[in-house]
Design a protein around this motif. Structure first.
Motif, PDB file in Angstrom:
ATOM      1  N   LYS A   3      19.257  -7.691   1.919  1.00 46.76           N
ATOM      2  CA  LYS A   3      17.888  -7.724   2.431  1.00 46.76           C
ATOM      3  C   LYS A   3      17.684  -6.672   3.525  1.00 46.76           C
ATOM      4  O   LYS A   3      18.542  -6.492   4.390  1.00 46.76           O
ATOM      5  N   CYS A  22      10.419   2.478   1.288  1.00 47.81           N
ATOM      6  CA  CYS A  22      10.510   1.079   0.845  1.00 47.81           C
ATOM      7  C   CYS A  22      10.647   0.993  -0.671  1.00 47.81           C
ATOM      8  O   CYS A  22      11.450   0.206  -1.191  1.00 47.81           O
ATOM      9  N   THR A  23       9.859   1.788  -1.376  1.00 54.70           N
ATOM     10  CA  THR A  23       9.903   1.774  -2.836  1.00 54.70           C
ATOM     11  C   THR A  23      11.268   2.227  -3.344  1.00 54.70           C
ATOM     12  O   THR A  23      11.830   1.635  -4.280  1.00 54.70           O
ATOM     13  N   ALA A  26      13.760  -0.573  -2.792  1.00 58.27           N
ATOM     14  CA  ALA A  26      13.509  -1.668  -3.740  1.00 58.27           C
ATOM     15  C   ALA A  26      14.006  -1.302  -5.133  1.00 58.27           C
ATOM     16  O   ALA A  26      14.609  -2.128  -5.835  1.00 58.27           O
ATOM     17  N   TYR A  30      17.629  -3.260  -3.267  1.00 56.65           N
ATOM     18  CA  TYR A  30      17.492  -3.994  -2.022  1.00 56.65           C
ATOM     19  C   TYR A  30      16.215  -4.836  -2.049  1.00 56.65           C
ATOM     20  O   TYR A  30      15.231  -4.468  -2.687  1.00 56.65           O
ATOM     21  N   GLU A  31      16.251  -5.961  -1.345  1.00 58.63           N
ATOM     22  CA  GLU A  31      15.046  -6.770  -1.113  1.00 58.63           C
ATOM     23  C   GLU A  31      14.402  -6.262   0.166  1.00 58.63           C
ATOM     24  O   GLU A  31      15.015  -6.346   1.244  1.00 58.63           O
ATOM     25  N   VAL A  32      13.196  -5.736   0.085  1.00 54.93           N
ATOM     26  CA  VAL A  32      12.566  -5.068   1.225  1.00 54.93           C
ATOM     27  C   VAL A  32      11.351  -5.854   1.713  1.00 54.93           C
ATOM     28  O   VAL A  32      10.435  -6.147   0.935  1.00 54.93           O
ATOM     29  N   SER A  54      10.477  -6.701  -5.460  1.00 53.60           N
ATOM     30  CA  SER A  54      11.468  -6.532  -4.399  1.00 53.60           C
ATOM     31  C   SER A  54      10.920  -5.875  -3.143  1.00 53.60           C
ATOM     32  O   SER A  54      11.669  -5.517  -2.245  1.00 53.60           O
ATOM     33  N   PHE A  55       9.605  -5.695  -3.071  1.00 50.75           N
ATOM     34  CA  PHE A  55       8.982  -5.018  -1.927  1.00 50.75           C
ATOM     35  C   PHE A  55       7.727  -5.776  -1.525  1.00 50.75           C
ATOM     36  O   PHE A  55       6.750  -5.827  -2.252  1.00 50.75           O
ATOM     37  N   ASN A 439      18.567  -4.629 -11.131  1.00 55.10           N
ATOM     38  CA  ASN A 439      17.298  -4.100 -10.677  1.00 55.10           C
ATOM     39  C   ASN A 439      16.779  -3.013 -11.608  1.00 55.10           C
ATOM     40  O   ASN A 439      15.589  -2.917 -11.883  1.00 55.10           O
TER      41      ASN A 439
END
Length: 441
Positions: A3, A22-23, A26, A30-32, A54-55, A439
């Motif tokens: 995370k 962020c994109t 994700a 990753y979990e953003v 995830s974003f 993912n």
């Protein structure tokens, strides 16, 4: 999945860089969770927004309830509060004079926070910071990420005030210690102290990284502010000429971005006196908006100067593509400007729009090496006008520069840069192969 909690000190409506980061994370697996600020004046945005699975974006309230009530109801709110106090204060007098005095002082402070601008700003910012900390702390992320200095305290509290401290990344989009409107020495002391808690620092380019090494003694990672790579021909078309009320065959001379001090915007208006063809268009907003509009009204070329409000970054390419040329004429009023390699330059490039640019090292290097525009003295309106006239008179030259952008954008794009961000994150919280594959699929 690992995370990530990021902080940004804006509404996250036009922050293309933070959106790209962020994109990317994700998409990597990753979990953003991005913590931003709500805008009560903008009904389009919400307190919670799911960009992808995830974003997610969490916007904390801007105003404490008391200030929000004052914003909404003004004098009516004050009259109601005054009426309630007429009943409460005499009652407290019979209970305890000390209690009444303390209560009265709290009312005076509250009134000051409402009516005195500086106190109100401190109170609002303090409330935002507190809400960000609460929201960020309960996320219990594996990595915390502060975008710029004004979110670093929140990230420090959330990442380090724990039994098991978490990694902290400081992503400085600006040169905090040498910006317009900031006390350089004070900011340098504050940033120097906070850097003790940072595990990795990111700056925009090597010019800024070298400066950072000079003042703080270490060379941070670099992450250039390149535009997302896309085919401009796939973006929706708009009739920008119709939007600003000019003929289709007129040339649009575009500035897009914040209308702020030190960006040469007043000189663009002044240069219109000597620019022989084309319409100057500002797309964006900021502190100089009204001043620029007043300047344009007093210009002899007012009929050739136009303004549009800022456009969401997702829609901006459709506007950019309609320009004949674009401006990036930052002025050397601080090292932050002098060292910039701003996203605007690469947005023009991605839309195949030649640029009239300042002659600062990072920007000049790209423009000259790729032959995608003309470099000028950004403090000289005549020099800006000369360069514009050269391009409006010589369409073959303009088209050649435009053609060069198609090759340049294959180098200067986020697809080539984002691996550096992934490497930084994987160093602190490496993902398993299984998580990455899940993912991707």
């Amino acid at each position: 999945m690992k995370k990530v909690t990021m902080f940004v000190w804006n509404h996250f409506t036009n922050d293309a860089r933070v959106n790209r980061e962020c994109t990317t994370l994700a998409e990597r697996g990753y979990e953003v969770d991005l913590i931003a600020i709500d805008d009560p004046k903008n009904p389009v945005i919400s307190a919670y927004e799911e960009i992808s699975k995830s974003f997610r974006v969490h916007r904390v309230k801007r105003y404490p309830w008391m200030l929000q009530a004052y914003q909404d109801h003004g004098k009516k709110f004050l009259l109601v509060v005054a009426g309630v106090q007429v009943a409460i204060i005499p009652s407290l007098f019979f209970i305890s004079f000390t209690l009444m005095a303390a209560y009265f002082m709290s009312l005076v402070l509250a009134a000051g926070m409402i009516k005195i601008k500086k106190m109100r700003k401190w109170f609002i910012n303090g409330a935002i910071i507190t809400r960000m900390i609460v929201k960020g702390y309960i996320q219990n992320a594996d990595i915390y990420h502060a975008n710029d200095l004004n979110t670093l305290p929140q990230a420090i509290v959330c990442s380090k005030l724990r039994l098991k401290p978490k990694p902290l990344i400081y992503d400085s989009h600006e040169v905090q210690s040498d910006r317009t409107g900031y006390n350089k020495e004070r900011i340098k002391r504050i940033e120097s102290f906070m850097l003790k808690f940072v595990d990795q620092m990111i700056v925009e380019n090597h010019t800024r990284a070298s400066y950072n090494e000079e003042i703080y003694g270490f060379y941070p990672k670099t992450l250039y502010n390149y535009s997302e790579k896309y085919d401009i021909h796939t973006k929706p078309k708009i009739n920008l000429h119709h939007k600003i009320g000019i003929n289709e065959d007129e040339k649009i001379l575009l500035y897009q971005g914040g209308l702020q001090q030190g960006r040469g915007l007043e000189l663009l208006i002044k240069a219109m006196d000597d620019i022989e063809e084309g319409h100057l268009l500002f797309i964006g907003g900021g502190k100089l908006t009204q001043e620029l509009k007043n300047l344009s009204k007093n210009s002899s070329e007012a009929h050739r100067i136009h303004f549009l409000d800022k456009v969401p970054f997702q829609e901006l390419p459709s506007y950019t593509r309609e320009a004949y040329l674009g401006f990036q004429v930052l002025q050397n009023i601080c090292f932050n400007h002098y060292s910039a390699s701003s996203n605007k330059l690469f947005e023009y490039m991605m839309a195949h729009v030649p640029v009239i640019s300042c002659d600062f090292p990072e920007i000049k290097k790209v423009v000259n090496e790729t032959k995608t525009g003309l470099v000028v003295d950004p403090h000289n309106a005549a020099d800006i006008a000369r360069a514009v006239n050269k391009l409006v008179k010589d369409e073959a030259l303009r088209n050649s520069l435009s053609e060069n952008t198609k090759h340049a954008k294959e180098i200067y794009n986020w697809n080539n840069e984002k691996a550096k961000l992934i490497d930084i994150y994987d160093e602190f919280a490496p993902l398993t192969s299984k998580a990455i594959l899940l993912n991707i699929n």
